[in-house]
Design a protein around this motif. Structure first.
Motif, short mmCIF file in Angstrom:
data_model
loop_
_atom_site.label_atom_id
_atom_site.label_comp_id
_atom_site.label_asym_id
_atom_site.label_seq_id
_atom_site.Cartn_x
_atom_site.Cartn_y
_atom_site.Cartn_z
N LEU A 108 48.34 39.91 53.66
CA LEU A 108 48.09 40.09 52.23
C LEU A 108 47.53 38.80 51.61
N TYR A 109 48.04 37.67 52.02
CA TYR A 109 47.51 36.41 51.48
C TYR A 109 46.10 36.14 51.96
N ILE A 110 45.79 36.53 53.19
CA ILE A 110 44.41 36.39 53.67
C ILE A 110 43.48 37.27 52.84
N ALA A 111 43.92 38.51 52.57
CA ALA A 111 43.11 39.41 51.74
C ALA A 111 42.97 38.87 50.33
N THR A 112 44.02 38.26 49.80
CA THR A 112 43.96 37.66 48.47
C THR A 112 42.95 36.52 48.44
N PHE A 113 42.98 35.69 49.45
CA PHE A 113 42.02 34.59 49.56
C PHE A 113 40.59 35.11 49.65
N ALA A 114 40.39 36.17 50.45
CA ALA A 114 39.06 36.77 50.56
C ALA A 114 38.61 37.36 49.22
N GLY A 115 39.54 38.00 48.50
CA GLY A 115 39.20 38.56 47.20
C GLY A 115 38.78 37.49 46.21
N ALA A 116 39.47 36.34 46.23
CA ALA A 116 39.08 35.24 45.35
C ALA A 116 37.69 34.74 45.70
N GLY A 117 37.37 34.67 46.99
CA GLY A 117 36.04 34.23 47.40
C GLY A 117 34.95 35.21 46.98
N VAL A 118 35.22 36.50 47.10
CA VAL A 118 34.23 37.51 46.70
C VAL A 118 34.00 37.46 45.18
N THR A 119 35.07 37.27 44.41
CA THR A 119 34.92 37.17 42.96
C THR A 119 34.12 35.94 42.57
N LEU A 120 34.38 34.82 43.23
CA LEU A 120 33.61 33.60 42.97
C LEU A 120 32.14 33.81 43.30
N LEU A 121 31.86 34.48 44.40
CA LEU A 121 30.48 34.79 44.77
C LEU A 121 29.83 35.68 43.72
N ALA A 122 30.58 36.65 43.19
CA ALA A 122 30.04 37.54 42.17
C ALA A 122 29.67 36.76 40.90
#
Length: 245
Positions: free
Chosen positions: A207-221
């Protein structure tokens, strides 16, 4: 104008960079908020089960988790509305829409609004960069814990004496998660290795890995938003100076 020409005209008016950025923003925010909320709940359960028997030992961490879960609710609502705002701004300022309506028209208010959106997006990008960096901390902690468990298992297979690996520990108190008088406070040896084999640990880690990935995708957006928004504003200023309004 035929149906085919109308379809081509409508397709040409779509701001594809802003549309892609909107979809990425929604996907990243949903991943960050959903997985982050559940990861925090799993963390509290993991600490309560294996590292602290007294609720007072982790009351600060529990209060932080509860507070941040409410922040997640606010983030999800805010980015949903802000994504719609940026998408609408993209529809009304892209060159495709301007060509669709023929003569270019802009106002001082419109240029000021575009500049405001760009500034706010830049601020959000810097804030989200900090969130992206902060979200790596629990991933780093759990990665170290898993690596430590791996070393314990190797020592357990190669050395018959338990004293060879009983000194290897993970202590959440060093990270400020628990008070120093928490009992047991830390986990060592095969006890730690058994924790790493539980479903609670693996679920929290994923879940924390997915959270980290979600933060990266939002930053990219947000970065993808800035590119067309800055370009559109530059076009507005250039044509405004040329006297085309």
């Amino acid at each position: 104008m035929g149906c085919y020409d109308c379809c081509i005209r409508c397709i040409g008016a779509v701001p594809y960079p802003s549309l892609v950025a909107t979809l990425l923003c929604y996907a990243g925010t949903a991943l960050f908020c959903g997985c982050g909320h559940e990861a925090l709940a799993q963390t509290e359960m993991l600490v309560e089960t294996y590292f602290a028997r007294n609720p007072q030992d982790y009351e600060v961490m529990a209060a932080f988790i509860k507070y941040f879960q409410f922040v997640i609710y606010g983030l999800a609502s805010f980015f949903f509305l802000y994504g719609l705002l940026l998408l609408a701004e993209g529809f009304y300022t892209t060159s495709a829409v301007k060509q669709t309506f023929g003569e270019f028209r802009s106002t001082q208010c419109g240029r000021c609004l575009s500049l405001t959106i760009i500034i706010v997006t830049y601020i959000l990008a810097f804030i989200w960069l900090a969130v992206f960096a902060f979200s790596i901390i629990p991933v780093f902690f759990l990665f170290n814990m898993e690596h430590t468990c791996h070393n314990i298992n190797i020592l357990a297979e190669t050395t018959p004496s338990i004293n060879q690996h009983s000194w290897i520990c993970m202590d959440p108190r060093q990270y400020g998660l628990l008070s120093w008088d928490a009992v047991p406070g830390k986990s060592c040896g095969m006890t730690l290795a058994s924790i790493c084999k539980t479903s609670e640990f693996h679920t929290t880690y994923d879940l924390y890995i997915a959270t980290f990935a979600g933060a990266g995708v939002t930053l990219l957006a947000l970065i993808l938003y800035l590119v067309p928004s800055t370009y559109n504003y530059a076009v507005l200023r250039f044509l405004g100076r040329k006297g085309i309004r």
